[in-house]
Each structure stands twice: as C-alpha cells, then as structure tokens.
Design a protein around this motif. Structure first.
Motif, PDB file in Angstrom:
ATOM      1  N   GLU A 137      30.183  41.272  25.975  1.00 57.75           N
ATOM      2  CA  GLU A 137      30.378  41.012  27.404  1.00 57.75           C
ATOM      3  C   GLU A 137      30.840  39.571  27.597  1.00 57.75           C
ATOM      4  O   GLU A 137      31.741  39.299  28.392  1.00 57.75           O
ATOM      5  CB  GLU A 137      29.084  41.264  28.169  1.00 57.75           C
ATOM      6  CG  GLU A 137      28.654  42.726  28.172  1.00 57.75           C
ATOM      7  CD  GLU A 137      27.233  42.912  28.665  1.00 57.75           C
ATOM      8  OE1 GLU A 137      26.680  41.990  29.304  1.00 57.75           O
ATOM      9  OE2 GLU A 137      26.674  43.982  28.403  1.00 57.75           O
ATOM     10  N   ARG A 138      30.228  38.653  26.851  1.00 59.54           N
ATOM     11  CA  ARG A 138      30.612  37.244  26.938  1.00 59.54           C
ATOM     12  C   ARG A 138      32.045  37.037  26.434  1.00 59.54           C
ATOM     13  O   ARG A 138      32.811  36.278  27.008  1.00 59.54           O
ATOM     14  CB  ARG A 138      29.634  36.393  26.154  1.00 59.54           C
ATOM     15  CG  ARG A 138      28.261  36.392  26.776  1.00 59.54           C
ATOM     16  CD  ARG A 138      27.277  35.638  25.928  1.00 59.54           C
ATOM     17  NE  ARG A 138      25.972  35.671  26.550  1.00 59.54           N
ATOM     18  CZ  ARG A 138      24.843  35.810  25.889  1.00 59.54           C
ATOM     19  NH1 ARG A 138      24.853  35.912  24.580  1.00 59.54           N
ATOM     20  NH2 ARG A 138      23.701  35.832  26.530  1.00 59.54           N
ATOM     21  N   GLU A 144      39.210  37.116  29.226  1.00 60.29           N
ATOM     22  CA  GLU A 144      39.852  37.240  30.536  1.00 60.29           C
ATOM     23  C   GLU A 144      40.118  35.860  31.140  1.00 60.29           C
ATOM     24  O   GLU A 144      41.175  35.631  31.726  1.00 60.29           O
ATOM     25  CB  GLU A 144      39.009  38.124  31.452  1.00 60.29           C
ATOM     26  CG  GLU A 144      39.085  39.594  31.021  1.00 60.29           C
ATOM     27  CD  GLU A 144      38.114  40.506  31.748  1.00 60.29           C
ATOM     28  OE1 GLU A 144      37.232  40.016  32.487  1.00 60.29           O
ATOM     29  OE2 GLU A 144      38.234  41.739  31.558  1.00 60.29           O
ATOM     30  N   ARG A 145      39.186  34.918  30.966  1.00 59.91           N
ATOM     31  CA  ARG A 145      39.417  33.548  31.442  1.00 59.91           C
ATOM     32  C   ARG A 145      40.596  32.912  30.707  1.00 59.91           C
ATOM     33  O   ARG A 145      41.307  32.083  31.265  1.00 59.91           O
ATOM     34  CB  ARG A 145      38.159  32.686  31.255  1.00 59.91           C
ATOM     35  CG  ARG A 145      37.078  32.916  32.276  1.00 59.91           C
ATOM     36  CD  ARG A 145      36.000  31.829  32.215  1.00 59.91           C
ATOM     37  NE  ARG A 145      35.395  31.679  30.906  1.00 59.91           N
ATOM     38  CZ  ARG A 145      34.353  32.399  30.446  1.00 59.91           C
ATOM     39  NH1 ARG A 145      33.804  33.325  31.214  1.00 59.91           N
ATOM     40  NH2 ARG A 145      33.874  32.184  29.254  1.00 59.91           N
ATOM     41  N   ALA A 151      41.105  45.928  27.197  1.00 53.34           N
ATOM     42  CA  ALA A 151      40.866  47.361  27.369  1.00 53.34           C
ATOM     43  C   ALA A 151      40.133  47.896  26.144  1.00 53.34           C
ATOM     44  O   ALA A 151      40.341  47.421  25.028  1.00 53.34           O
ATOM     45  CB  ALA A 151      42.185  48.100  27.538  1.00 53.34           C
ATOM     46  N   ILE A 152      39.274  48.875  26.374  1.00 52.81           N
ATOM     47  CA  ILE A 152      38.593  49.552  25.274  1.00 52.81           C
ATOM     48  C   ILE A 152      39.491  50.688  24.810  1.00 52.81           C
ATOM     49  O   ILE A 152      39.874  51.556  25.593  1.00 52.81           O
ATOM     50  CB  ILE A 152      37.214  50.080  25.706  1.00 52.81           C
ATOM     51  CG1 ILE A 152      36.298  48.905  26.044  1.00 52.81           C
ATOM     52  CG2 ILE A 152      36.606  50.950  24.610  1.00 52.81           C
ATOM     53  CD1 ILE A 152      34.946  49.317  26.586  1.00 52.81           C
ATOM     54  N   LEU A 174      48.161  39.631  26.880  1.00 51.45           N
ATOM     55  CA  LEU A 174      48.204  38.616  27.921  1.00 51.45           C
ATOM     56  C   LEU A 174      48.449  39.294  29.256  1.00 51.45           C
ATOM     57  O   LEU A 174      49.329  40.153  29.373  1.00 51.45           O
ATOM     58  CB  LEU A 174      49.293  37.588  27.644  1.00 51.45           C
ATOM     59  CG  LEU A 174      48.945  36.575  26.556  1.00 51.45           C
ATOM     60  CD1 LEU A 174      50.133  35.668  26.289  1.00 51.45           C
ATOM     61  CD2 LEU A 174      47.736  35.752  26.941  1.00 51.45           C
ATOM     62  N   ALA A 175      47.661  38.910  30.227  1.00 53.52           N
ATOM     63  CA  ALA A 175      47.809  39.469  31.564  1.00 53.52           C
ATOM     64  C   ALA A 175      49.155  39.024  32.134  1.00 53.52           C
ATOM     65  O   ALA A 175      49.717  38.007  31.731  1.00 53.52           O
ATOM     66  CB  ALA A 175      46.660  39.014  32.461  1.00 53.52           C
ATOM     67  N   THR A 176      49.673  39.749  33.098  1.00 52.93           N
ATOM     68  CA  THR A 176      50.996  39.489  33.657  1.00 52.93           C
ATOM     69  C   THR A 176      51.154  38.058  34.137  1.00 52.93           C
ATOM     70  O   THR A 176      52.142  37.389  33.838  1.00 52.93           O
ATOM     71  CB  THR A 176      51.283  40.468  34.832  1.00 52.93           C
ATOM     72  OG1 THR A 176      51.106  41.787  34.342  1.00 52.93           O
ATOM     73  CG2 THR A 176      52.683  40.285  35.338  1.00 52.93           C
ATOM     74  N   ASP A 177      50.174  37.521  34.836  1.00 53.66           N
ATOM     75  CA  ASP A 177      50.305  36.150  35.342  1.00 53.66           C
ATOM     76  C   ASP A 177      50.224  35.138  34.211  1.00 53.66           C
ATOM     77  O   ASP A 177      50.827  34.087  34.273  1.00 53.66           O
ATOM     78  CB  ASP A 177      49.265  35.851  36.421  1.00 53.66           C
ATOM     79  CG  ASP A 177      47.835  36.093  35.947  1.00 53.66           C
ATOM     80  OD1 ASP A 177      47.633  36.744  34.912  1.00 53.66           O
ATOM     81  OD2 ASP A 177      46.919  35.616  36.638  1.00 53.66           O
TER      82      ASP A 177
END
Length: 183
Positions: A137-138, A144-145, A151-152, A174-177
């Motif tokens: 979880e950490r 994400e930060r 995704a699992i 990598l996220a879109t932003d």
C-alpha cells in the motif's frame, strides 16, 4: 535480441550474478544455436555473445547508480541504432525485490523507478506479500506520487510452508500528466 542489465544494491551479489551469467553463457548459446536452425557455433557465439546479461549495482534512491544504469542502457541502444539511442529501458522487471515493511525502502524504489522509466517503459513488479501487506500500500502510494499509474495484473494465492502465500503482479506506467513532464 534483448539485452539485460541485472541489478542489486549489494556489490557481492552483483559479482555472483555476473559470474553466474558468464558460467551459463555456453548453455544459453547452445540452446540458441539449436533453436536458430543450427547455424555454426562460431556464428551463434558471435551473434549472442553481447546478450549475456550484465550486472551492476543499483542502490535504490542513489542518483549516481541510476545515472550509471542509464548510461549502460544508452550504450546498448547505441549499438543497435545510434540515431535513436535513449537512456530509457523498454521494460523493468522486478520480482520479490523487497522483503520488509520499511516505507523508506519502498519510497526509494519508487524514486529509482521514476528516474529510470520513460513514457514507453513497462514496469512489472511481482511481489509476495509478507507481514500485514502494508508495504505494498505504501509502495503504491509512493509510485503514484512519483507519477505512475499502478494496476494489478494478477493475484495468486497458494499454500506454502503452512501459510497462504499471496503474490501480486503490478504493472506501472507513467501517468498521462507525468509523460508530458518527461519530454
């Protein structure tokens, strides 16, 4: 045709891994020779000698080690195509790389992955949960930060040594932003 860089934070483990890769190179070459319609051993050795995995120290959170890994990646890609060589890997594969609940270790891993991954890099992490499972979880929050979408991909449970082992495979991109900020 892939080239691989195996890493560990411990120099003696890297030395052992490099020895194992060299010691097993002949078996890998023999298998490749059989699967490639039996070209000569010399042709196979020449074609695949650069494919023996390299091993380097990569201490998570160490910017110098991350730069050294990226330099190795760039040198390997230059051998294929000098004009499009980048220092970003196509894939980062991790299997059971952290055994504890130490949040600082998981955060250092997330920072290192962010330093090494590009918009096209697939990061795949398989982890067997130990303890209360809070570490993942950490890590997920730290990843994400750092700009990753997490995704699992798979969850497996199996009895092992009187316990139920739960192994989860995650895919990070990598996220879109975050992609826009890496260009």
């Amino acid at each position: 045709g892939a080239r691989a860089l195996a890493t560990d934070g411990d120099e003696s483990t890297c030395a052992m891994c490099a020895r194992n890769a060299r010691d097993n190179a002949d078996a890998v070459l023999e298998t490749a020779r059989r699967e490639r319609a039996a070209p000569s051993e010399d042709e196979t050795r020449a074609a695949l000698s650069a494919r023996v995995p390299a091993c380097r120290r990569l201490l998570w959170g160490d910017a110098g080690d991350a730069r050294a890994a990226k330099a190795w990646i760039r040198s390997q890609k230059r051998k294929r195509d000098a004009e499009t060589a980048t220092d970003l890997p196509d894939a980062i594969l991790l299997a059971d790389v952290v055994y504890g609940e130490d949040e600082a270790t998981w955060c250092a891993l997330a920072r290192t992955l962010r330093a090494l991954a590009g918009a096209e890099t697939a990061v795949i992490l398989s982890h067997t949960r130990r303890g209360g499972g809070r570490s993942m979880e950490r890590f997920r929050a730290a990843a994400e930060r750092a700009g990753f979408a997490v995704a699992i991909a798979e969850t497996k449970s199996e009895p092992r040594d009187g316990f139920v082992a739960v192994t989860v495979t995650y895919v990070l991109r990598l996220a879109t932003d975050a992609k826009a900020s890496t260009r």
